[in-house]
Design an enzyme around this catalytic site. Structure first.
Site, mmCIF file in Angstrom:
data_model
loop_
_atom_site.group_PDB
_atom_site.id
_atom_site.type_symbol
_atom_site.label_atom_id
_atom_site.label_comp_id
_atom_site.label_asym_id
_atom_site.label_seq_id
_atom_site.Cartn_x
_atom_site.Cartn_y
_atom_site.Cartn_z
ATOM 1 N N LYS A 173 6.307 -31.622 -43.046
ATOM 2 C CA LYS A 173 5.566 -31.464 -44.297
ATOM 3 C C LYS A 173 6.510 -31.486 -45.493
ATOM 4 C CE LYS A 173 1.358 -29.484 -42.467
ATOM 5 N NZ LYS A 173 0.393 -28.365 -42.425
ATOM 6 N N ARG A 184 2.512 -26.566 -33.997
ATOM 7 C CA ARG A 184 1.961 -27.922 -33.989
ATOM 8 C C ARG A 184 3.042 -28.858 -34.522
ATOM 9 N NH1 ARG A 184 -0.802 -31.219 -37.673
ATOM 10 N NH2 ARG A 184 -2.449 -32.527 -36.758
#
Length: 282
Positions: free
Chosen positions: A240, A270
């Site tokens: 991210k 994740r």
């Protein structure tokens, strides 16, 4: 590996209990789980287009299982920043349906990342065990009831808006994590009221969703406040934007954050790079 702007993780944390799954399926106990990300999309922020056909998607999913993933999270619609084009549930299922069915048929635990109740129903019918809704039941008013009827486990992510879309704002008052917990509590209560049982609920703070980079780091620093809240916690930091600001290798840094999350009591992480994560949290 970059130096993470985080305090040391706790020396020990309670071993998280995984959510209950349908169909006699079970996740590992006594350790954190690794959820491998499978984007069957042309436009996801990290790997859009690489696994958009069934053959390549299945090959990648099976490679992640071989590398140490405990379950696969299949998504057919990008929620990357400024991804303003929303697709229909029909288009979404056309992308992911065959992949979900094949993986579930192999006995692999499948999570489906969707905003749409009809996709959740179809996924459950095809053998998916978990519904992972980045809106936590806020996008589609039928989602909570659909998940309750399916018997699937349910990832309830904190939600204000999709990244870059109207409704996104970043003011949480003086106590970011406290406010986040209050808001998640409302979403969880709505899921419980719809019939989802408590043993099937997982919470996710939604790193990168209506959260600045500094706020993402703050949540990770205060993660034990979430992991002791009462539900298993899923953390999705992999690749991210706030991780990219470190300037190092994105997968090495993502794995280091995953290790911090696990030490802080997260149930699962994740991730895109399963092998790097498995090596780091071992």
């Amino acid at each position: 590996m970059s130096v993470l702007p985080l305090p040391p993780a706790p020396a020990s944390s309670p071993v998280p209990v995984p959510p209950a799954l349908p169909g006699g399926l079970a996740l590992p106990t006594g350790r954190a789980a690794i959820m491998g990300i499978l984007n069957v999309t042309p436009d996801s922020f990290s790997d859009g287009g690489r696994y958009a056909d069934v053959t390549s998607a299945l090959a990648h999913a099976r490679a992640m299982i071989a590398a140490g993933a405990d379950l696969i999270d299949v998504g057919g619609e990008s929620t990357r920043p400024n991804s303003t084009r929303r697709i229909t549930p029909e288009e979404e299922w056309e992308r992911i349906g065959a992949v979900v069915s094949a993986l579930a048929g192999d006995g692999i635990i499948v999570s489906v990342d969707t905003l749409h109740a009809s996709t959740a129903r179809a996924a459950a019918d095809a053998g998916a065990a978990i519904i992972n809704d980045v809106s936590g039941g806020r996008w589609d008013p039928d989602m909570n009831v659909a998940v309750a009827a399916s018997g699937c486990a349910y990832v309830v992510q904190h939600y204000r808006a999709l990244p870059g879309m109207p409704g996104e704002h970043f003011d949480y008052g003086e106590d970011l994590v406290g406010t986040l917990i209050e808001r998640l509590n409302t979403q969880v209560r709505d899921a419980l009221d719809a019939g989802v049982t408590a043993d099937k609920i997982v919470i996710d703070p939604g790193l990168g969703f209506s959260l600045t980079a500094d706020q993402c780091w703050q949540i990770l620093a205060e993660l034990p406040r979430l992991t002791t809240y009462g539900y298993p916690v899923l953390i999705g930091a992999s690749r991210k934007r706030f991780v990219k600001t470190l300037g190092g290798n994105i997968d090495t840094d993502s794995a280091a954050i995953a290790a911090h999350a696990v030490k802080s009591g997260a149930w699962a992480v994740r991730v895109h790079d399963v092998a790097a994560t498995a090596a780091t949290i071992a």
